[in-house]
Design a protein around this motif. Structure first.
Motif, PDB file in Angstrom:
ATOM      1  N   CYS A  17     -13.259   3.852   6.306  1.00  0.00           N
ATOM      2  CA  CYS A  17     -12.642   4.788   7.250  1.00  0.00           C
ATOM      3  C   CYS A  17     -13.734   5.515   8.033  1.00  0.00           C
ATOM      4  O   CYS A  17     -14.642   6.085   7.443  1.00  0.00           O
ATOM      5  CB  CYS A  17     -11.776   5.799   6.509  1.00  0.00           C
ATOM      6  N   ASN A  18     -13.637   5.471   9.343  1.00  0.00           N
ATOM      7  CA  ASN A  18     -14.681   6.075  10.177  1.00  0.00           C
ATOM      8  C   ASN A  18     -14.222   7.323  10.916  1.00  0.00           C
ATOM      9  O   ASN A  18     -14.974   7.883  11.719  1.00  0.00           O
ATOM     10  CB  ASN A  18     -15.215   5.055  11.184  1.00  0.00           C
ATOM     11  N   LEU A  76      -9.197   3.098  10.180  1.00  0.00           N
ATOM     12  CA  LEU A  76     -10.278   2.579  11.012  1.00  0.00           C
ATOM     13  C   LEU A  76      -9.950   2.779  12.483  1.00  0.00           C
ATOM     14  O   LEU A  76      -8.883   2.384  12.961  1.00  0.00           O
ATOM     15  CB  LEU A  76     -10.488   1.090  10.715  1.00  0.00           C
ATOM     16  N   LEU A  80     -14.386   4.127  17.694  1.00  0.00           N
ATOM     17  CA  LEU A  80     -15.570   4.541  16.940  1.00  0.00           C
ATOM     18  C   LEU A  80     -16.326   3.339  16.398  1.00  0.00           C
ATOM     19  O   LEU A  80     -17.558   3.338  16.344  1.00  0.00           O
ATOM     20  CB  LEU A  80     -15.165   5.474  15.790  1.00  0.00           C
ATOM     21  N   HIS A  81     -15.583   2.299  16.023  1.00  0.00           N
ATOM     22  CA  HIS A  81     -16.257   1.098  15.514  1.00  0.00           C
ATOM     23  C   HIS A  81     -17.053   0.403  16.612  1.00  0.00           C
ATOM     24  O   HIS A  81     -18.161  -0.083  16.373  1.00  0.00           O
ATOM     25  CB  HIS A  81     -15.221   0.141  14.917  1.00  0.00           C
ATOM     26  N   ARG A 132     -19.363   6.906  13.078  1.00  0.00           N
ATOM     27  CA  ARG A 132     -18.285   7.499  12.297  1.00  0.00           C
ATOM     28  C   ARG A 132     -18.378   9.011  12.446  1.00  0.00           C
ATOM     29  O   ARG A 132     -19.419   9.534  12.843  1.00  0.00           O
ATOM     30  CB  ARG A 132     -18.388   7.122  10.813  1.00  0.00           C
ATOM     31  N   GLN A 133     -17.308   9.702  12.135  1.00  0.00           N
ATOM     32  CA  GLN A 133     -17.333  11.150  12.205  1.00  0.00           C
ATOM     33  C   GLN A 133     -17.958  11.737  10.940  1.00  0.00           C
ATOM     34  O   GLN A 133     -17.893  11.147   9.853  1.00  0.00           O
ATOM     35  CB  GLN A 133     -15.913  11.694  12.386  1.00  0.00           C
ATOM     36  N   ARG A 136     -20.328  12.814  15.637  1.00  0.00           N
ATOM     37  CA  ARG A 136     -20.425  11.454  15.124  1.00  0.00           C
ATOM     38  C   ARG A 136     -21.835  11.165  14.635  1.00  0.00           C
ATOM     39  O   ARG A 136     -22.810  11.773  15.091  1.00  0.00           O
ATOM     40  CB  ARG A 136     -20.010  10.438  16.193  1.00  0.00           C
ATOM     41  N   VAL A 183     -23.364   4.373  12.036  1.00  0.00           N
ATOM     42  CA  VAL A 183     -23.153   3.572  10.825  1.00  0.00           C
ATOM     43  C   VAL A 183     -24.287   2.556  10.752  1.00  0.00           C
ATOM     44  O   VAL A 183     -24.418   1.707  11.628  1.00  0.00           O
ATOM     45  CB  VAL A 183     -21.787   2.858  10.867  1.00  0.00           C
ATOM     46  N   GLN A 203     -15.659  -3.981   8.562  1.00  0.00           N
ATOM     47  CA  GLN A 203     -14.928  -3.381   9.675  1.00  0.00           C
ATOM     48  C   GLN A 203     -14.670  -4.406  10.782  1.00  0.00           C
ATOM     49  O   GLN A 203     -13.583  -4.409  11.374  1.00  0.00           O
ATOM     50  CB  GLN A 203     -15.713  -2.188  10.213  1.00  0.00           C
TER      51      GLN A 203
END
Length: 446
Positions: A261-262, A320, A324-325, A330-331, A401, A404, A413
């Motif tokens: 989870c991002n 997800l 963001l991916h 990610r936050q 953010r 990753v 992901q």
């Protein structure tokens, strides 16, 4: 077809009660999650700190501290691996003073809560450990014939992150230890590491200790009896097997699942609302064009809204965010935010008596909770808790953010995003065909 039916690591339910051996579907630990967790994110790589954020050893400890609230399992586990290696490397004359613990308990005495064991489970029985195979690469029992190269490499990794404790250095006393139970104190003559073992018992095993392990009454008595007679690692076999199986078969897959989870809770809710809005816009476009005199082929444009919205809602259902991916970010988690006034040293020292603080130990790479004899795992007094509770909803929604870095996590992901896109396409195509096949309404324009 495998892309359509890929599943992220399944959530492993937490054992209800004291620590016990934890197992997952599939038999051996290697079979349990091979299809869902890539080799780069294996339990060994995480424990040896070979993974990058957000799957590093520190991230794993944060997850156990703030999410599942059982960080003492990992803290004690890390100490055990380091202790076994140091005991193995101790002079032979010293090791002879602490013979292996051979008076194993009966099987009935080792069962958690003195209940009947689950069918197919193996009772926990303390037995002698092969001192030439003390590493973490052999499943839940740690009793296989492993190479010494891996153990040496693992020991160097542990020393590099400085969570171990050298017996020749005087221990640092923290304020919370003044109130820790001091009822258990054994001092056999000349046993190696005896003072460290006494301190470990008062910190992790004795009832009411700062980082008390969730052991059943019988298992706690068995371990205390063994440590009363010897400091040999075989005295810790019972705890070792339970912690290894729990961390490997429950905590680790749940941690990987959580790391996928991002976005935070607020971002996920907003993302789902945005995805539903796109799907509704697609239906509005399709219905409006169907009722008009325009060519039916214009209705194909509604497919883009349907596909985009469906892709995002499927991805959001697993925590997800596609956007963001794509940005490889990610936050921040709530405990990672640094926009409060207290600096790092103040945050770590909060609640500790300054008369019992070794300030040099608090300025290491890792925070206090990574120390073997750190404070209790209670984060209620940490400065971020009050700050985050007063933070506005919209500020949580647009939390900062962070990149990753772990490629193994990115591969999971990527697969989940492709799966969401494939399912969205399968849903969009028949929906588009159905609307294109509907005759024109000829209601407008006039």
């Amino acid at each position: 077809m495998s892309i359509l039916f890929y599943k992220r690591p399944e959530y492993v339910l937490r054992h209800n009660g004291p620590l016990a051996e934890c197992s997952r579907k599939g038999g051996t630990p290697q079979d349990c999650s091979a299809a869902a967790i890539p080799p780069e994110l294996s339990f060994e790589n995480v424990i040896c700190n070979k993974c990058l954020p957000p799957c590093s050893l520190q991230d794993f400890l944060d997850y156990l501290t703030y999410v599942t609230r059982d960080a003492e399992n990992l803290q004690f586990y890390l100490w055990m691996v380091d202790y076994f290696q140091r005991f193995r490397n101790a002079p032979k004359s010293e090791k002879e003073l602490s013979p292996p613990w051979k008076n194993g308990p009966s099987q009935s005495a080792c069962r958690p809560n003195t209940q009947m064991p689950v069918k197919g489970s193996t009772p926990l029985v303390a037995k002698e450990i092969d001192m030439h195979s003390e590493d973490i690469s052999n499943g839940s029992t740690w009793e296989g014939d492993q190479s010494e190269d891996y153990a040496d490499d693992h020991s160097q990794t542990l020393n590099s992150v400085k969570f171990g404790m050298s017996p020749i250095n005087p221990p640092v006393k923290h304020s919370h230890e003044k109130f820790a139970p001091q009822q258990w104190q054994v001092s056999p003559q000349n046993q190696p590491f005896r003072s460290e073992i006494n301190r470990i018992v008062n910190h992790y095993i004795a009832p009411g200790s700062p980082r008390e392990l969730n052991l059943s009454h019988n298992n706690r008595a068995i371990v205390l009896q063994a440590l009363e007679h010897t400091t040999h690692p075989s005295a810790l076999t019972l705890v070792k097997r339970m912690l290894d199986s729990t961390l490997r078969n429950q905590s680790h897959p749940n941690f990987v699942r959580w790391s996928i989870c991002n976005g935070n809770k607020q971002w996920t809710v907003a993302l789902r609302a945005f995805a539903i809005m796109n799907i509704l816009i697609g239906f509005a476009i399709a219905i409006a064009l169907t009722l008009s005199k325009y060519s039916r082929w214009w209705r194909i444009f509604a497919a883009f809204e349907w596909w985009f919205g469906t892709t995002n809602i499927i991805a959001a259902s697993q925590g997800l965010c596609v956007l963001l991916h794509r940005m490889h970010t990610r936050q921040y988690h709530a405990w990672e935010t640094k926009d409060y006034t207290n600096d790092d040293d103040e945050a770590m020292l909060k609640g500790l008596d300054i008369n019992f603080i070794n300030y040099e130990s608090t300025k290491s790479k890792w925070p206090v909770k990574m120390e073997v004899f750190g404070p209790a795992n209670d984060y209620g007094d940490e400065p971020w808790v009050d700050h985050y509770s007063r933070k506005a909803w919209w500020r949580k929604l647009f939390e900062r953010r962070i990149p990753v870095q772990e490629n193994g996590l990115k591969s999971i992901q990527n697969r989940m995003i492709r799966q969401a896109e494939a399912w969205a396409l399968l849903i969009t195509i028949p929906l588009t065909v159905a609307f294109v096949a509907i005759p024109k309404g000829n209601l407008y324009p006039s």
